[in-house]
Design an enzyme around this catalytic site. Sequence first.
Site, PDB file in Angstrom:
ATOM      1  N   CYS A 114       0.817  -1.224   0.000  1.00  0.00           N
ATOM      2  CA  CYS A 114       0.000   0.000   0.000  1.00  0.00           C
ATOM      3  C   CYS A 114       0.845   1.266   0.000  1.00  0.00           C
ATOM      4  CB  CYS A 114      -0.939  -0.001   1.197  1.00  0.00           C
ATOM      5  SG  CYS A 114      -1.943  -1.482   1.258  1.00  0.00           S
ATOM      6  N   HIS A 253      -3.486   6.663   2.993  1.00  0.00           N
ATOM      7  CA  HIS A 253      -3.868   5.405   2.360  1.00  0.00           C
ATOM      8  C   HIS A 253      -5.266   5.024   2.847  1.00  0.00           C
ATOM      9  CE1 HIS A 253      -4.117   1.381   1.039  1.00  0.00           C
ATOM     10  NE2 HIS A 253      -3.860   0.832   2.220  1.00  0.00           N
ATOM     11  N   ASN A 283      -9.954  -0.789   0.018  1.00  0.00           N
ATOM     12  CA  ASN A 283      -8.498  -0.673  -0.008  1.00  0.00           C
ATOM     13  C   ASN A 283      -7.983  -1.171  -1.360  1.00  0.00           C
ATOM     14  OD1 ASN A 283      -5.734  -0.995   0.310  1.00  0.00           O
ATOM     15  ND2 ASN A 283      -5.869  -1.997   2.313  1.00  0.00           N
TER      16      ASN A 283
HETATM   17  N1  ACO Z   1     -17.671  -9.803   9.575  1.00  0.00           N
HETATM   18  C1  ACO Z   1     -18.088 -10.102  10.816  1.00  0.00           C
HETATM   19  N2  ACO Z   1     -17.227 -10.385  11.814  1.00  0.00           N
HETATM   20  C2  ACO Z   1     -15.902 -10.353  11.540  1.00  0.00           C
HETATM   21  C3  ACO Z   1     -15.421 -10.059  10.248  1.00  0.00           C
HETATM   22  C4  ACO Z   1     -16.359  -9.792   9.246  1.00  0.00           C
HETATM   23  N3  ACO Z   1     -16.002  -9.473   7.989  1.00  0.00           N
HETATM   24  N4  ACO Z   1     -14.064 -10.105  10.281  1.00  0.00           N
HETATM   25  C5  ACO Z   1     -13.711 -10.407  11.532  1.00  0.00           C
HETATM   26  N5  ACO Z   1     -14.828 -10.581  12.297  1.00  0.00           N
HETATM   27  C6  ACO Z   1     -14.912 -10.901  13.706  1.00  0.00           C
HETATM   28  C7  ACO Z   1     -13.695 -11.627  14.217  1.00  0.00           C
HETATM   29  O1  ACO Z   1     -13.779 -13.011  13.973  1.00  0.00           O
HETATM   30  C8  ACO Z   1     -13.751 -11.308  15.701  1.00  0.00           C
HETATM   31  O2  ACO Z   1     -14.687 -12.168  16.319  1.00  0.00           O
HETATM   32  P1  ACO Z   1     -14.468 -12.705  17.826  1.00  0.00           P
HETATM   33  O3  ACO Z   1     -14.444 -11.450  18.673  1.00  0.00           O
HETATM   34  O4  ACO Z   1     -15.647 -13.575  18.039  1.00  0.00           O
HETATM   35  O5  ACO Z   1     -13.145 -13.402  17.801  1.00  0.00           O
HETATM   36  C9  ACO Z   1     -14.314  -9.880  15.732  1.00  0.00           C
HETATM   37  O6  ACO Z   1     -14.978  -9.700  14.457  1.00  0.00           O
HETATM   38  C10 ACO Z   1     -13.270  -8.810  15.916  1.00  0.00           C
HETATM   39  O7  ACO Z   1     -12.183  -9.086  15.015  1.00  0.00           O
HETATM   40  P2  ACO Z   1     -10.978  -8.097  14.849  1.00  0.00           P
HETATM   41  O8  ACO Z   1     -10.022  -8.650  13.848  1.00  0.00           O
HETATM   42  O9  ACO Z   1     -10.447  -7.733  16.195  1.00  0.00           O
HETATM   43  O10 ACO Z   1     -11.744  -6.822  14.230  1.00  0.00           O
HETATM   44  P3  ACO Z   1     -11.189  -5.372  13.955  1.00  0.00           P
HETATM   45  O11 ACO Z   1     -12.027  -4.383  14.638  1.00  0.00           O
HETATM   46  O12 ACO Z   1      -9.708  -5.295  14.173  1.00  0.00           O
HETATM   47  O13 ACO Z   1     -11.474  -5.193  12.395  1.00  0.00           O
HETATM   48  C11 ACO Z   1     -10.202  -5.226  10.339  1.00  0.00           C
HETATM   49  C12 ACO Z   1     -10.857  -6.060  11.456  1.00  0.00           C
HETATM   50  C13 ACO Z   1     -11.296  -4.462   9.636  1.00  0.00           C
HETATM   51  C14 ACO Z   1      -9.505  -6.166   9.375  1.00  0.00           C
HETATM   52  C15 ACO Z   1      -9.196  -4.238  10.954  1.00  0.00           C
HETATM   53  O14 ACO Z   1      -8.376  -4.914  11.875  1.00  0.00           O
HETATM   54  C16 ACO Z   1      -8.301  -3.539   9.960  1.00  0.00           C
HETATM   55  O15 ACO Z   1      -8.734  -2.708   9.201  1.00  0.00           O
HETATM   56  N6  ACO Z   1      -6.982  -3.810  10.012  1.00  0.00           N
HETATM   57  C17 ACO Z   1      -5.941  -3.077   9.272  1.00  0.00           C
HETATM   58  C18 ACO Z   1      -5.974  -3.302   7.792  1.00  0.00           C
HETATM   59  C19 ACO Z   1      -4.828  -2.543   7.151  1.00  0.00           C
HETATM   60  O16 ACO Z   1      -4.685  -1.332   7.350  1.00  0.00           O
HETATM   61  N7  ACO Z   1      -3.946  -3.200   6.422  1.00  0.00           N
HETATM   62  C20 ACO Z   1      -2.741  -2.565   5.929  1.00  0.00           C
HETATM   63  C21 ACO Z   1      -2.808  -2.160   4.553  1.00  0.00           C
HETATM   64  S1  ACO Z   1      -3.246  -3.450   3.460  1.00  0.00           S
HETATM   65  C22 ACO Z   1      -1.912  -3.767   2.368  1.00  0.00           C
HETATM   66  O17 ACO Z   1      -0.792  -3.373   2.588  1.00  0.00           O
HETATM   67  C23 ACO Z   1      -2.190  -4.660   1.189  1.00  0.00           C
END
Ligand code: ACO
Length: 329
Positions: A114, A253, A283
Amino acid sequence: MAYASFRSIGAYVPERILSNDELSKMVDTSDEWITKRTGIQERRIAAKDERTSDMGANAAKIAIERSGVKKEDIDMIICATISPDYFNMPSTATIISTKLGLSQVTAFDISAACTGFVYIVGIAKAFIESGMKKNILIVGSEKLSAITDYSDRGTCILFGDGAGAAVISATEDKSEAIVDVNTGSDGSYADLLMTPNGGTGSAHDALESDKVCMQMKGNETFKVAVRTLTSDVKEILEKNSMNSDEITHFIPHQANYRIIKAVGDALKMRDEQVVLTVAKYGNTSGASIPMAINDIYESGKLKKGDMLLLDAFGGGLTWGSAILPFMGE
Ligand code: ACO
């Protein structure tokens, strides 16, 4: 001395829209969860026969036309992508050069996930300031749908396809110059975000692995992203004795609205400074920042001379920021 000036922007988005409701039929998720946790409402998906180079070439044609630079005067093409037409060779940049009818230019890809677009702004600046090149086409293009596992709800809701491009040209006028580009990486965080199959580091070699897909430790990545995107901007502003009031448009980003909000608040950016496209494109990795610049350009918000602050973070881990005046018409 030659300075590097950011002369134009262009973008291409595929027609097909993939909504949160559609994704809810594919994995156990909901529109409400995706909107609340990411701010993403929909993303674009390239057609089956639409390649990363096709999208990149479409964006590039617009950027070249808007730059006023003759196509024949482009002397280098750099493409930032993690979803190239072919892994390793030929590079997507060389395929784009042929699609544009340019056969003699220096052309290569870079892989910085990214952060890719910020990296290529820096590379273009360095080539121009050294006097080696005069007009460089930079392209961020991604067909992330091709490397997304649509059975993994933790990643498939996040990513989309698209491309953005810009022309960076030599100028003698320092007031038109890209002010600074600051980039870095930390490979010790490599396992937070990776495509584990298909390379020499994988358990299976390229021929055995059937699918090369992104995997991410989302929650850990989130925290490092907020921290890094914030410190990155503080560093580049301080280094250049600037403050956030001098920035017209802050273009982070577009990974997650909550990350952008946390970073914008920590940097005391006003809402009108912060550019947001994550709701409609998700993204798009290396294409995310140029697509966002193009968005404010096409909506009439971006004017010649406006000061842009780019801020990116991605797999590697990599990060980078850039301060530059937009010199397009
Ligand atoms: N729908 C419903 N529930 C979900 C989903 C979904 N799509 N995905 C995860 N959950 C659940 C998990 O299983 C978890 O359940 P549990 O509590 O029963 O275990 C709960 O939701 C919380 O999961 P988290 O992973 O803690 O959720 P979070 O609030 O962190 O959101 C997300 C996840 C959206 C992926 C977030 O962490 C994020 O945006 N991370 C950063 C992404 C990023 O910036 N990447 C870098 C750039 S990408 C690149 O370089 C290609």
